[in-house]
Design a protein around this motif. Structure first.
Motif, PDB file in Angstrom:
ATOM      1  N   SER A 284       0.816  -1.125   0.036  1.00  0.00           N
ATOM      2  CA  SER A 284      -0.036   0.074  -0.030  1.00  0.00           C
ATOM      3  C   SER A 284       0.641   1.175   0.158  1.00  0.00           C
ATOM      4  O   SER A 284       2.260   1.150  -0.100  1.00  0.00           O
ATOM      5  CB  SER A 284      -0.877   0.013   1.194  1.00  0.00           C
ATOM      6  N   ARG A 285       0.217   2.289   0.024  1.00  0.00           N
ATOM      7  CA  ARG A 285       0.883   3.606   0.254  1.00  0.00           C
ATOM      8  C   ARG A 285       1.816   3.470   1.393  1.00  0.00           C
ATOM      9  O   ARG A 285       1.415   3.124   2.574  1.00  0.00           O
ATOM     10  CB  ARG A 285       0.073   4.747   0.130  1.00  0.00           C
ATOM     11  N   PRO A 286       3.086   4.090   1.602  1.00  0.00           N
ATOM     12  CA  PRO A 286       3.981   4.102   2.657  1.00  0.00           C
ATOM     13  C   PRO A 286       3.370   4.688   3.961  1.00  0.00           C
ATOM     14  O   PRO A 286       3.412   4.066   4.879  1.00  0.00           O
ATOM     15  CB  PRO A 286       5.280   4.924   2.179  1.00  0.00           C
ATOM     16  N   GLU A 287       2.681   5.640   3.633  1.00  0.00           N
ATOM     17  CA  GLU A 287       1.853   6.468   5.018  1.00  0.00           C
ATOM     18  C   GLU A 287       0.840   5.735   5.493  1.00  0.00           C
ATOM     19  O   GLU A 287       0.446   6.160   6.832  1.00  0.00           O
ATOM     20  CB  GLU A 287       1.376   7.948   4.326  1.00  0.00           C
ATOM     21  N   HIS A 288       0.556   4.574   4.980  1.00  0.00           N
ATOM     22  CA  HIS A 288      -0.514   3.764   5.475  1.00  0.00           C
ATOM     23  C   HIS A 288      -0.068   2.802   6.593  1.00  0.00           C
ATOM     24  O   HIS A 288      -1.031   1.945   7.091  1.00  0.00           O
ATOM     25  CB  HIS A 288      -1.575   3.167   4.592  1.00  0.00           C
ATOM     26  N   GLN A 289       1.245   2.628   6.804  1.00  0.00           N
ATOM     27  CA  GLN A 289       1.682   1.574   7.481  1.00  0.00           C
ATOM     28  C   GLN A 289       1.080   1.619   9.104  1.00  0.00           C
ATOM     29  O   GLN A 289       0.692   0.444   9.472  1.00  0.00           O
ATOM     30  CB  GLN A 289       3.319   1.534   7.578  1.00  0.00           C
ATOM     31  N   HIS A 290       1.093   2.772   9.497  1.00  0.00           N
ATOM     32  CA  HIS A 290       0.470   2.717  10.985  1.00  0.00           C
ATOM     33  C   HIS A 290      -0.812   2.232  11.053  1.00  0.00           C
ATOM     34  O   HIS A 290      -1.128   1.565  11.908  1.00  0.00           O
ATOM     35  CB  HIS A 290       0.741   4.334  11.220  1.00  0.00           C
ATOM     36  N   THR A 291      -1.482   2.738   9.970  1.00  0.00           N
ATOM     37  CA  THR A 291      -2.982   2.145   9.960  1.00  0.00           C
ATOM     38  C   THR A 291      -3.066   0.735   9.924  1.00  0.00           C
ATOM     39  O   THR A 291      -3.790   0.016  10.671  1.00  0.00           O
ATOM     40  CB  THR A 291      -3.822   2.878   8.957  1.00  0.00           C
ATOM     41  N   VAL A 292      -2.286   0.213   8.959  1.00  0.00           N
ATOM     42  CA  VAL A 292      -2.396  -1.200   8.867  1.00  0.00           C
ATOM     43  C   VAL A 292      -1.782  -1.879   9.805  1.00  0.00           C
ATOM     44  O   VAL A 292      -2.572  -3.404  10.333  1.00  0.00           O
ATOM     45  CB  VAL A 292      -1.730  -1.569   7.535  1.00  0.00           C
ATOM     46  N   ASN A 293      -0.838  -1.603  10.550  1.00  0.00           N
ATOM     47  CA  ASN A 293      -0.129  -2.133  11.773  1.00  0.00           C
ATOM     48  C   ASN A 293      -0.419  -2.009  13.180  1.00  0.00           C
ATOM     49  O   ASN A 293      -0.275  -2.620  13.995  1.00  0.00           O
ATOM     50  CB  ASN A 293       1.387  -2.322  11.674  1.00  0.00           C
ATOM     51  N   ALA A 294      -1.212  -0.712  13.265  1.00  0.00           N
ATOM     52  CA  ALA A 294      -1.599  -0.136  14.639  1.00  0.00           C
ATOM     53  C   ALA A 294      -2.049  -1.076  15.490  1.00  0.00           C
ATOM     54  O   ALA A 294      -1.764  -1.418  16.616  1.00  0.00           O
ATOM     55  CB  ALA A 294      -2.346   0.935  14.408  1.00  0.00           C
ATOM     56  N   ASN A 295      -3.090  -1.909  15.055  1.00  0.00           N
ATOM     57  CA  ASN A 295      -3.743  -3.092  16.059  1.00  0.00           C
ATOM     58  C   ASN A 295      -3.689  -4.493  15.425  1.00  0.00           C
ATOM     59  O   ASN A 295      -4.476  -5.146  15.752  1.00  0.00           O
ATOM     60  CB  ASN A 295      -5.124  -2.563  16.343  1.00  0.00           C
ATOM     61  N   ARG A 296      -2.949  -4.393  14.294  1.00  0.00           N
ATOM     62  CA  ARG A 296      -2.842  -5.823  13.443  1.00  0.00           C
ATOM     63  C   ARG A 296      -1.360  -6.009  13.272  1.00  0.00           C
ATOM     64  O   ARG A 296      -1.189  -5.964  11.958  1.00  0.00           O
ATOM     65  CB  ARG A 296      -3.827  -5.989  12.475  1.00  0.00           C
TER      66      ARG A 296
END
Length: 496
Positions: A284-296
């Motif tokens: 995905s877009r690099p800036e989405h890593q936190h959203t993707v990994n925050a609780n998963r």
């Protein structure tokens, strides 16, 4: 899933196939047309009596075909069992009843039993507790005339419990479509399960579905239409080997999530994990890593600005690819779809990847396409209304044009592989919420990565997804979220 679906047969038929079986049944000398009518009338009477054992006011509406004859037969039995029966008969535009001696016979039997045949005068004659709909059968080919439309509307406005005989009047039994239809609480269909009764508008107007076979089973042909249920999953998902490891449990790469759409790819990724995939990478877009990994944190992540060799390596690493959730229709998403197209890996194509595909018209058999009716309309270059008018034709045309297995989402999702149609009467309006389609694509991708064929993965994925939604909806359909499906998905893929 429909409450009583487990007691219905899996084979489904067109109305023509059932009509031909009736003709063979009569030609065999085993039965006659009047015997079939009497059997249908008896089945309808027993259904009413089982739900309303105490005699009450019943309105029976009879048309001028075999469906009307079934209604007369049912009405006579209700009279003989001391129910208070009012019967309204609709006359044909021309005097067709002269060519239907069986209708005349059961009509006279009803009169001889003390019944009165009323004409429709713009209002329902009694305040009935039960309405038996024998107005129109399977032969409906055009929009209803005004008088019948008015009667249908009066029935739908009534607080009475409605039993439709064979099909709800106004519904096309082969497509599940209809502009003006009676909304039944129960539909008692005759002979065999008609393919249109579990998809499209039929999911709204059939109510509970029951079948009276009338002895036709041995005369029904081989069919290309099947109803699928939880048994399809339970027959295929065995417990894992005790010595398995994550690398053998399926590896999936999920691609999507353009700017502002990180949630879609996050939901698809978690659905992969909850469906049993051992390893899942999200591109995905690099800036989405936190959203993707925050609780998963179990999801691996690769930030992609450009399609480079690292992207191709992560495509090659996977057993299965899922592309489309939040992909967008800009250059970034288009280039990723092109990269997936160059891969030889089986894939699931969903959401914006389908919209991009509609501009490419490429054909491939190693993929599952999961359009809703809007995406299906774009894939075919037609209107949504045309798709919903005949969902069976739409799913067939998409498969012929683009190949693979096609999942046409909606009420009564259809799955077609070019040979056989599967109807999944699962799910509920709670799925009309953002992200639910992304969850489905993740489930299918995970099952494919675990070694199931693309057809089995598509069918099982649809059933798991819809059944999970039905379990989640116990707490209410409104406000149900895509993420509410996750714990139920885990239970279902473990046969719990």
């Amino acid at each position: 899933m429909l409450e009583n679906c487990s007691v219905l047969p899996h084979n489904m038929y067109t109305s023509k196939q059932i009509q031909e079986a009736e003709n063979q049944f009569v030609s065999s000398g085993t039965s006659s047309v009047i015997d079939l009518i009497e059997s249908a009338g008896a089945a309808a009477f027993m259904k009413v009596q089982s739900i309303f054992p105490a005699p009450c006011h019943i309105l029976v509406i009879a048309g001028y075909g075999n469906n009307g004859a079934d209604a007369f037969s049912c009405a006579r039995r209700l009279l003989e069992a001391s129910y208070s029966v009012a019967l309204v008969a609709i006359e044909p535009e021309s005097n067709l009843s002269k060519t239907r001696p069986e209708l005349n016979e059961v009509r006279q039997q009803f009169i001889d039993a003390g019944g009165e045949v009323l004409s429709f005068c713009g209002a329902l004659p009694i305040d009935a507790k039960v309405i038996v709909d024998g107005l129109l059968g399977t032969g409906i080919t055009r929009e209803l005339r005004d008088g019948i439309k008015q009667l249908v509307q009066l029935v739908n406005d009534s607080p009475a419990w409605v039993l439709s005989l064979d099909v709800p009047s106004g519904l096309n039994p082969d497509t599940g479509s209809g502009l003006t239809t009676i909304k039944a609480d129960m539909t008692l269909t005759f002979g065999g399960l008609k393919r249109g009764l579990l998809t499209g508008h039929a999911r709204h107007c059939c109510g509970e579905l029951a079948l009276a076979e009338l002895g036709l089973s041995e005369f029904l042909p081989k069919t290309d239409f099947s109803r699928v249920s939880l048994s399809y999953i339970n027959d295929r998902l065995a417990p894992r080997d005790r010595d398995t490891h994550k690398g053998l449990s399926g590896k999936v790469t999920v691609i999507g999530g353009d700017v502002g759409m990180s949630g879609a790819v996050r939901l698809a990724g978690e659905a992969c994990l909850r469906s049993g995939a051992g390893l899942v990478t999200v591109i995905s877009r690099p800036e989405h890593q936190h959203t993707v990994n925050a609780n998963r944190p179990e999801l691996m992540f690769w930030g992609c600005e450009l399609v480079d060799m690292e992207v191709y390596l992560r495509l090659g690493w996977a057993h299965t690819l899922v592309i489309g959730p939040g992909l967008g229709k800009q250059t970034w998403g288009y280039n990723l779809l092109k990269a997936v197209g160059l891969s030889d890996k089986p894939c699931v194509i969903d959401a914006d990847a389908l919209n991009l595909l509609s501009e490419e018209h490429t054909r491939c058999d190693g993929r599952v396409l999961t359009p809703h009716s809007g995406e299906a309309a774009r894939l075919l270059g037609v209107s949504i209304a045309e798709v919903e008018r005949d969902r069976f034709a739409a799913v067939r045309d998409i498969q012929q044009k683009y190949g693979g297995v096609v999942v046409l989402k909606g009420p009564g999702t259809l799955i077609y592989d070019g040979k056989h149609y599967y109807v999944a009467p699962v799910g509920n309006p709670g799925l009309a919420s953002g992200g639910c389609g992304d969850v489905l694509s993740g489930i299918i991708g995970a099952l494919m990565s675990q070694g199931f064929s693309i057809l089995d993965s598509a069918v099982m994925g649809v059933v798991v997804h819809g059944e999970a939604a039905d379990r989640a909806a116990v707490a209410g359909e409104r406000g149900m979220l895509a993420s509410d499906l996750m714990p139920h998905i885990r239970s279902l893929v473990n046969n719990l």
